[in-house]
Scaffold this motif. Structure first.
Motif, short mmCIF file in Angstrom:
data_model
loop_
_atom_site.label_atom_id
_atom_site.label_comp_id
_atom_site.label_asym_id
_atom_site.label_seq_id
_atom_site.Cartn_x
_atom_site.Cartn_y
_atom_site.Cartn_z
N PRO A 2 -39.43 31.76 -28.66
CA PRO A 2 -38.32 30.86 -28.92
C PRO A 2 -38.76 29.57 -29.62
O PRO A 2 -39.88 29.09 -29.42
N ASN A 3 -37.87 29.04 -30.43
CA ASN A 3 -38.12 27.75 -31.06
C ASN A 3 -37.65 26.66 -30.11
O ASN A 3 -36.61 26.80 -29.46
N VAL A 4 -38.40 25.59 -30.02
CA VAL A 4 -38.04 24.46 -29.18
C VAL A 4 -37.85 23.25 -30.08
O VAL A 4 -38.73 22.91 -30.86
N HIS A 5 -36.70 22.61 -29.96
CA HIS A 5 -36.41 21.41 -30.74
C HIS A 5 -36.45 20.22 -29.80
O HIS A 5 -35.73 20.18 -28.80
N LEU A 6 -37.30 19.25 -30.11
CA LEU A 6 -37.46 18.07 -29.28
C LEU A 6 -36.93 16.84 -30.02
O LEU A 6 -37.00 16.78 -31.25
N THR A 7 -36.48 15.86 -29.26
CA THR A 7 -36.13 14.58 -29.87
C THR A 7 -37.41 13.93 -30.37
O THR A 7 -38.52 14.33 -29.97
N GLU A 8 -37.28 12.91 -31.19
CA GLU A 8 -38.48 12.24 -31.71
C GLU A 8 -39.30 11.65 -30.58
O GLU A 8 -40.53 11.75 -30.60
N SER A 9 -38.64 11.06 -29.59
CA SER A 9 -39.39 10.45 -28.49
C SER A 9 -40.08 11.51 -27.64
O SER A 9 -41.21 11.29 -27.18
N MET A 10 -39.44 12.66 -27.45
CA MET A 10 -40.07 13.74 -26.70
C MET A 10 -41.27 14.28 -27.46
O MET A 10 -42.32 14.56 -26.86
N GLN A 11 -41.11 14.44 -28.76
CA GLN A 11 -42.20 14.94 -29.59
C GLN A 11 -43.38 13.98 -29.54
O GLN A 11 -44.53 14.39 -29.38
N ALA A 12 -43.10 12.68 -29.64
CA ALA A 12 -44.17 11.68 -29.60
C ALA A 12 -44.87 11.69 -28.24
O ALA A 12 -46.10 11.60 -28.17
N TYR A 13 -44.10 11.83 -27.18
CA TYR A 13 -44.69 11.88 -25.84
C TYR A 13 -45.60 13.11 -25.71
O TYR A 13 -46.72 13.01 -25.23
N ASN A 25 -52.05 21.99 -26.10
CA ASN A 25 -51.07 22.20 -27.16
C ASN A 25 -49.64 22.02 -26.61
O ASN A 25 -49.45 21.82 -25.41
N LEU A 26 -48.69 22.10 -27.51
CA LEU A 26 -47.29 21.88 -27.13
C LEU A 26 -46.81 22.92 -26.12
O LEU A 26 -46.03 22.59 -25.21
N SER A 27 -47.26 24.14 -26.22
CA SER A 27 -46.85 25.17 -25.27
C SER A 27 -47.22 24.79 -23.84
O SER A 27 -46.44 24.98 -22.91
N GLU A 28 -48.41 24.22 -23.67
CA GLU A 28 -48.84 23.80 -22.33
C GLU A 28 -47.96 22.67 -21.80
O GLU A 28 -47.61 22.64 -20.62
N VAL A 29 -47.60 21.74 -22.67
CA VAL A 29 -46.72 20.64 -22.27
C VAL A 29 -45.36 21.18 -21.83
O VAL A 29 -44.84 20.80 -20.78
N VAL A 30 -44.80 22.09 -22.62
CA VAL A 30 -43.49 22.66 -22.29
C VAL A 30 -43.56 23.46 -20.99
O VAL A 30 -42.69 23.34 -20.13
N ARG A 31 -44.61 24.25 -20.81
CA ARG A 31 -44.75 25.02 -19.57
C ARG A 31 -44.85 24.10 -18.36
O ARG A 31 -44.27 24.37 -17.31
N ALA A 32 -45.58 22.98 -18.49
CA ALA A 32 -45.69 22.03 -17.38
C ALA A 32 -44.33 21.45 -17.04
O ALA A 32 -43.97 21.31 -15.86
N GLY A 33 -43.54 21.15 -18.06
CA GLY A 33 -42.20 20.63 -17.82
C GLY A 33 -41.31 21.65 -17.13
O GLY A 33 -40.55 21.31 -16.21
N ILE A 34 -41.39 22.88 -17.54
CA ILE A 34 -40.59 23.94 -16.92
C ILE A 34 -41.03 24.16 -15.47
O ILE A 34 -40.19 24.34 -14.58
N ARG A 35 -42.34 24.11 -15.21
CA ARG A 35 -42.81 24.23 -13.82
C ARG A 35 -42.24 23.12 -12.95
O ARG A 35 -41.82 23.37 -11.82
N LEU A 36 -42.20 21.89 -13.46
CA LEU A 36 -41.61 20.78 -12.70
C LEU A 36 -40.13 21.02 -12.40
O LEU A 36 -39.66 20.74 -11.30
N LEU A 37 -39.41 21.52 -13.39
CA LEU A 37 -37.99 21.84 -13.17
C LEU A 37 -37.83 22.92 -12.11
O LEU A 37 -36.93 22.84 -11.26
N MET A 38 -38.69 23.92 -12.15
CA MET A 38 -38.62 25.00 -11.16
C MET A 38 -38.91 24.46 -9.76
O MET A 38 -38.24 24.82 -8.79
#
Length: 80
Positions: A2-13, A25-38
């Motif tokens: 899947p493609n992930v679209h981030l806001t500029e501030s999210m991308q910078a973070y 990499n970005l995939s690790e950041v996204v996976r960490a965020g999803i783990r927190l949501l879970m």
């Protein structure tokens, strides 16, 4: 994938996290965020269950219950 679209501030973070070495990499950041949501959703479910149990306990203490008759519920379990 899947493609992930981030806001500029999210991308910078996310880029800052990668530059700091916290993530490769970005995939690790996204996976960490999803783990927190879970984890957060699991906590939300736990607290909802806890609130239900507390309400039920208060109801039972106030007399809002019926006596459970195990023999009537499962008579075969009490045969000699």
């Amino acid at each position: 994938m899947p493609n992930v679209h981030l806001t500029e501030s999210m991308q910078a973070y996310a880029e800052g996290q990668i530059k700091s070495g916290a993530y490769a990499n970005l995939s690790e950041v996204v996976r960490a965020g999803i783990r927190l949501l879970m984890e957060k959703d699991g906590a939300r479910q736990f607290y909802a269950l806890k609130a239900d149990l507390e309400r039920t306990a208060l109801d039972a203490e106030a007399g809002g219950f019926e006596v459970f008759d195990a023999k009537a519920f499962e008579p075969d379990a009490f045969k000699d």
